[in-house]
Design an enzyme around this catalytic site. Structure first.
Site, PDB file in Angstrom:
ATOM      1  N   ARG A  68       0.823  -1.221   0.000  1.00  0.00           N
ATOM      2  CA  ARG A  68       0.000   0.000   0.000  1.00  0.00           C
ATOM      3  C   ARG A  68       0.854   1.269   0.000  1.00  0.00           C
ATOM      4  O   ARG A  68       0.481   2.280  -0.599  1.00  0.00           O
ATOM      5  CB  ARG A  68      -0.952  -0.020   1.209  1.00  0.00           C
ATOM      6  N   GLY A  78       9.497  13.819  -1.354  1.00  0.00           N
ATOM      7  CA  GLY A  78      10.526  14.192  -0.388  1.00  0.00           C
ATOM      8  C   GLY A  78      10.222  15.490   0.325  1.00  0.00           C
ATOM      9  O   GLY A  78      10.579  16.576  -0.158  1.00  0.00           O
ATOM     10  N   ILE A 122      12.224   8.532   3.683  1.00  0.00           N
ATOM     11  CA  ILE A 122      11.541   8.669   2.400  1.00  0.00           C
ATOM     12  C   ILE A 122      11.215   7.278   1.849  1.00  0.00           C
ATOM     13  O   ILE A 122      12.128   6.471   1.614  1.00  0.00           O
ATOM     14  CB  ILE A 122      12.424   9.446   1.393  1.00  0.00           C
ATOM     15  N   ARG A 174      -8.293 -21.901  19.095  1.00  0.00           N
ATOM     16  CA  ARG A 174      -7.636 -22.010  20.402  1.00  0.00           C
ATOM     17  C   ARG A 174      -8.668 -22.238  21.509  1.00  0.00           C
ATOM     18  O   ARG A 174      -9.681 -21.537  21.562  1.00  0.00           O
ATOM     19  CB  ARG A 174      -6.857 -20.718  20.677  1.00  0.00           C
ATOM     20  N   GLU A 199       2.510  11.137   7.224  1.00  0.00           N
ATOM     21  CA  GLU A 199       1.409  11.885   6.588  1.00  0.00           C
ATOM     22  C   GLU A 199       0.505  12.558   7.631  1.00  0.00           C
ATOM     23  O   GLU A 199      -0.715  12.525   7.544  1.00  0.00           O
ATOM     24  CB  GLU A 199       0.623  10.971   5.639  1.00  0.00           C
ATOM     25  N   ARG A 231      -9.258  26.942  11.889  1.00  0.00           N
ATOM     26  CA  ARG A 231      -8.729  26.449  10.624  1.00  0.00           C
ATOM     27  C   ARG A 231      -9.851  26.349   9.603  1.00  0.00           C
ATOM     28  O   ARG A 231     -10.931  25.832   9.909  1.00  0.00           O
ATOM     29  CB  ARG A 231      -8.130  25.054  10.862  1.00  0.00           C
TER      30      ARG A 231
HETATM   31  C1  LIG Z   1       7.807   4.284   7.430  1.00  0.00           C
HETATM   32  C2  LIG Z   1       7.843   5.772   7.158  1.00  0.00           C
HETATM   33  C3  LIG Z   1       7.766   6.224   5.848  1.00  0.00           C
HETATM   34  C4  LIG Z   1       7.819   7.605   5.575  1.00  0.00           C
HETATM   35  N1  LIG Z   1       7.776   8.032   4.270  1.00  0.00           N
HETATM   36  C5  LIG Z   1       7.906   9.369   3.991  1.00  0.00           C
HETATM   37  C6  LIG Z   1       7.963   9.841   2.640  1.00  0.00           C
HETATM   38  O1  LIG Z   1       7.843   9.071   1.674  1.00  0.00           O
HETATM   39  N2  LIG Z   1       8.150  11.168   2.415  1.00  0.00           N
HETATM   40  C7  LIG Z   1       8.276  12.063   3.447  1.00  0.00           C
HETATM   41  O2  LIG Z   1       8.442  13.258   3.161  1.00  0.00           O
HETATM   42  N3  LIG Z   1       8.235  11.646   4.733  1.00  0.00           N
HETATM   43  C8  LIG Z   1       8.048  10.337   5.041  1.00  0.00           C
HETATM   44  N4  LIG Z   1       8.034   9.886   6.354  1.00  0.00           N
HETATM   45  C9  LIG Z   1       8.270  10.851   7.417  1.00  0.00           C
HETATM   46  C10 LIG Z   1       7.016  11.222   8.171  1.00  0.00           C
HETATM   47  O3  LIG Z   1       6.124  11.918   7.342  1.00  0.00           O
HETATM   48  C11 LIG Z   1       7.404  12.027   9.411  1.00  0.00           C
HETATM   49  O4  LIG Z   1       8.078  11.143  10.288  1.00  0.00           O
HETATM   50  C12 LIG Z   1       6.198  12.638  10.088  1.00  0.00           C
HETATM   51  O5  LIG Z   1       5.701  13.711   9.337  1.00  0.00           O
HETATM   52  C13 LIG Z   1       6.493  13.146  11.503  1.00  0.00           C
HETATM   53  O6  LIG Z   1       7.560  14.011  11.480  1.00  0.00           O
HETATM   54  P1  LIG Z   1       8.817  13.783  12.456  1.00  0.00           P
HETATM   55  O7  LIG Z   1       9.232  12.351  12.359  1.00  0.00           O
HETATM   56  O8  LIG Z   1       9.818  14.849  12.174  1.00  0.00           O
HETATM   57  O9  LIG Z   1       8.225  13.975  13.910  1.00  0.00           O
HETATM   58  P2  LIG Z   1       8.082  15.391  14.753  1.00  0.00           P
HETATM   59  O10 LIG Z   1       7.388  16.355  13.900  1.00  0.00           O
HETATM   60  O11 LIG Z   1       9.410  15.784  15.273  1.00  0.00           O
HETATM   61  O12 LIG Z   1       7.174  14.932  15.930  1.00  0.00           O
HETATM   62  C14 LIG Z   1       7.652  14.255  17.122  1.00  0.00           C
HETATM   63  C15 LIG Z   1       6.476  14.046  18.057  1.00  0.00           C
HETATM   64  O13 LIG Z   1       5.975  15.313  18.528  1.00  0.00           O
HETATM   65  C16 LIG Z   1       4.610  15.453  18.179  1.00  0.00           C
HETATM   66  N5  LIG Z   1       4.370  16.827  17.761  1.00  0.00           N
HETATM   67  C17 LIG Z   1       5.101  17.553  16.869  1.00  0.00           C
HETATM   68  N6  LIG Z   1       4.590  18.777  16.735  1.00  0.00           N
HETATM   69  C18 LIG Z   1       3.490  18.824  17.538  1.00  0.00           C
HETATM   70  C19 LIG Z   1       2.505  19.821  17.845  1.00  0.00           C
HETATM   71  N7  LIG Z   1       2.518  21.018  17.251  1.00  0.00           N
HETATM   72  N8  LIG Z   1       1.546  19.518  18.735  1.00  0.00           N
HETATM   73  C20 LIG Z   1       1.490  18.289  19.312  1.00  0.00           C
HETATM   74  N9  LIG Z   1       2.368  17.310  19.075  1.00  0.00           N
HETATM   75  C21 LIG Z   1       3.353  17.578  18.203  1.00  0.00           C
HETATM   76  C22 LIG Z   1       4.377  14.481  17.012  1.00  0.00           C
HETATM   77  O14 LIG Z   1       3.015  14.106  16.920  1.00  0.00           O
HETATM   78  C23 LIG Z   1       5.294  13.343  17.391  1.00  0.00           C
HETATM   79  O15 LIG Z   1       4.647  12.512  18.314  1.00  0.00           O
HETATM   80  C24 LIG Z   1       7.942   8.527   6.649  1.00  0.00           C
HETATM   81  C25 LIG Z   1       7.985   8.050   7.974  1.00  0.00           C
HETATM   82  C26 LIG Z   1       7.928   6.702   8.225  1.00  0.00           C
HETATM   83  C27 LIG Z   1       7.969   6.220   9.658  1.00  0.00           C
END
Ligand SMILES: Cc1cc2nc3c(=O)[nH]c(=O)nc-3n(C[C@H](O)[C@H](O)[C@H](O)COP(=O)(O)OP(=O)(O)OC[C@H]3O[C@@H](n4cnc5c(N)ncnc54)[C@H](O)[C@@H]3O)c2cc1C
Length: 402
Positions: free
Chosen positions: A86, A126, A159, A274, A369, A387
């Site tokens: 998916r 990206g 990514i 089970r 996402e 919003r």
């Molecule tokens: C398997 C996988 C595939 C992915 N594929 C892609 C891809 O193809 N392209 C791409 O661009 N990205 C991709 N990502 C990245 C993903 O989109 C990001 O990890 C995600 O957007 C969260 O950003 P971050 O990891 O920087 O977490 P952060 O933004 O640093 O967040 C850390 C924590 O703090 C919380 N938080 C942050 N800000 C707030 C707020 N304002 N209020 C409350 N809570 C908050 C978050 O909910 C989270 O729990 C992928 C991630 C994974 C795990």
């Protein structure tokens, strides 16, 4: 009139994807997952043959010309077998192809969308960087205009398909003053091909879920792209990135719905096999409760993504509805997977049964996402009036085959 029936085309698509995934992937997925192996030829080859890689792209641009409900149905069927399948729909068909269809120039559609929709080229997205995920304003990647080219520098992390995709939709700052002020109207979107000099990629080595899928990073070291690779206008990168998420989230929502159904079906089967205390464990009320919750989560998730798909078919804005579907279904899939492991007892804690893989896989969708927290805030903000979704210059075209 409200109509809950799938059309003949939708039913056929659902059946075809279900049979392909059951025949080609299900018997191998345990080994692929265990070996951290993305089976490129079988997976992408099969999906291309079925027309899934251009499923909702009009036939005029090399796609299958199916409606957005078909995109959701395919995502649901694919994630029923494994999340890695998916994810391809999310990044290639959703985040990238539908964005090019909506925001790309005619020349970009011919050069990039057509081969992508035919499955000849694979596309990624990206946005995320080591220091920026939810907080898009913290991006560091830049695209500086020089001699009729843009020169891109930066690093993208986590990514999907980083080591696989041929083309990436990349978001970077073109206005460095606005970067300093965190003003998103300084961001722009570009098509970057893997073949460009200065492009490099690699895997996320310590990943523990979606192991049959490809997830990595890529770096842009003075990567030159022609001006024609700018998607939309300069300064539209943030809007384009958010638009793309409306499409990707839709596939994540419908995919998570498939994962809930997979947890439900595995749990029902196991609960009838089970026995404890002289009866099948399905006879115990607390086990019934977990199974009933899976069913209600499955049905509610399905209705939510279908409503979003219906809005897409009409060409109506669906950011709010898609976000709700994504948030609800991914959180519900986490619950379903945890309970499926519970029902499978110690066996659920091993790879002998698929539910352990479901448990590892479901977590990603609660993060990417838009995290659970970000979606929760968005839904509250809509209700509180903080919003609203303003119209953008380009909107997803309503369903049409040509
Ligand atoms: C398997 C996988 C595939 C992915 N594929 C892609 C891809 O193809 N392209 C791409 O661009 N990205 C991709 N990502 C990245 C993903 O989109 C990001 O990890 C995600 O957007 C969260 O950003 P971050 O990891 O920087 O977490 P952060 O933004 O640093 O967040 C850390 C924590 O703090 C919380 N938080 C942050 N800000 C707030 C707020 N304002 N209020 C409350 N809570 C908050 C978050 O909910 C989270 O729990 C992928 C991630 C994974 C795990």
């Amino acid at each position: 009139m409200l109509d809950f029936e799938l059309t003949e085309e939708q039913q056929l698509l659902q059946q075809t994807v279900r049979e392909w995934a059951a025949r080609e992937i299900a018997p191998r997925i345990k080994e692929l997952d265990r070996q951290h192996c993305f089976d490129r030829d079988r997976v992408l080859g099969g999906m291309a043959e079925l027309g899934l890689l251009g499923i909702s792209v009009p036939q005029a641009y090399g796609g299958a010309g199916m409606d957005y409900i078909c995109l959701g149905l395919a995502s649901e069927e694919l994630e029923y077998v494994d999340t890695s399948l998916r994810v391809i729909m999310s990044v290639h068909a959703g985040l990238n192809c539908l964005t090019l269809l909506t925001w790309g120039s005619e020349a970009q559609k011919q050069a990039y969308l057509v081969p992508q929709a035919r499955g000849e080229k694979i596309a990624g997205y990206g946005l995320t960087e080591p220091g920026a995920g939810s907080d898009v304003r913290a991006l560091q990647a830049t695209a500086v205009k020089r001699d009729g080219h843009y020169v891109l520098n930066g690093e993208k992390s986590w990514i999907s398909l980083a080591d696989v995709a041929d083309h990436f939709l990349v978001v970077a700052w073109t206005d460095l003053e606005k970067k300093k002020n965190r003003d998103t109207s300084g961001l722009s979107a570009f098509i970057v091909e893997r073949t460009r000099r200065g492009f490099s990629s690699g895997p996320m080595k310590e990943k523990w879920g979606i192991l049959a899928g490809d997830t990595g990073w890529f770096k842009l070291d003075d990567v030159e792209v022609p001006e024609e690779n700018l998607v939309g206008r300069p300064g539209e990168g943030f809007k384009i990135a958010m638009f793309a998420l409306d499409q990707g989230r839709y596939t994540v929502a419908s995919g998570a719905t498939g994962l809930i159904r997979a947890c439900r079906d595995a749990s029902v089967k196991y609960a009838l096999e089970r026995r404890t205390f002289g009866v099948e464990i399905g006879q115990h009320q607390l086990v019934k409760e977990m199974i009933a919750q899976m069913e209600s989560d499955y049905q509610a998730s399905r209705l939510l993504w279908m409503r979003a798909g219906w809005l897409k078919n009409q060409g109506r804005r669906n950011t709010r509805e898609t976000g709700l579907a994504k948030w609800f279904s991914t959180v519900a899939s986490e619950r379903a997977a945890a309970d499926a492991v519970q029902i499978h007892r110690a066996n659920g804690y091993s790879d002998e049964y698929p539910v352990g893989r479901f448990f590892r896989n479901c977590k990603g969708a609660v993060i990417y996402e838009g995290t659970r927290e970000i979606h929760k805030l968005m839904q509250a903000d809509y209700l509180l009036g903080y919003r609203t979704d303003r119209p953008t210059r380009c909107e997803l075209p309503p369903y049409r085959t040509n």
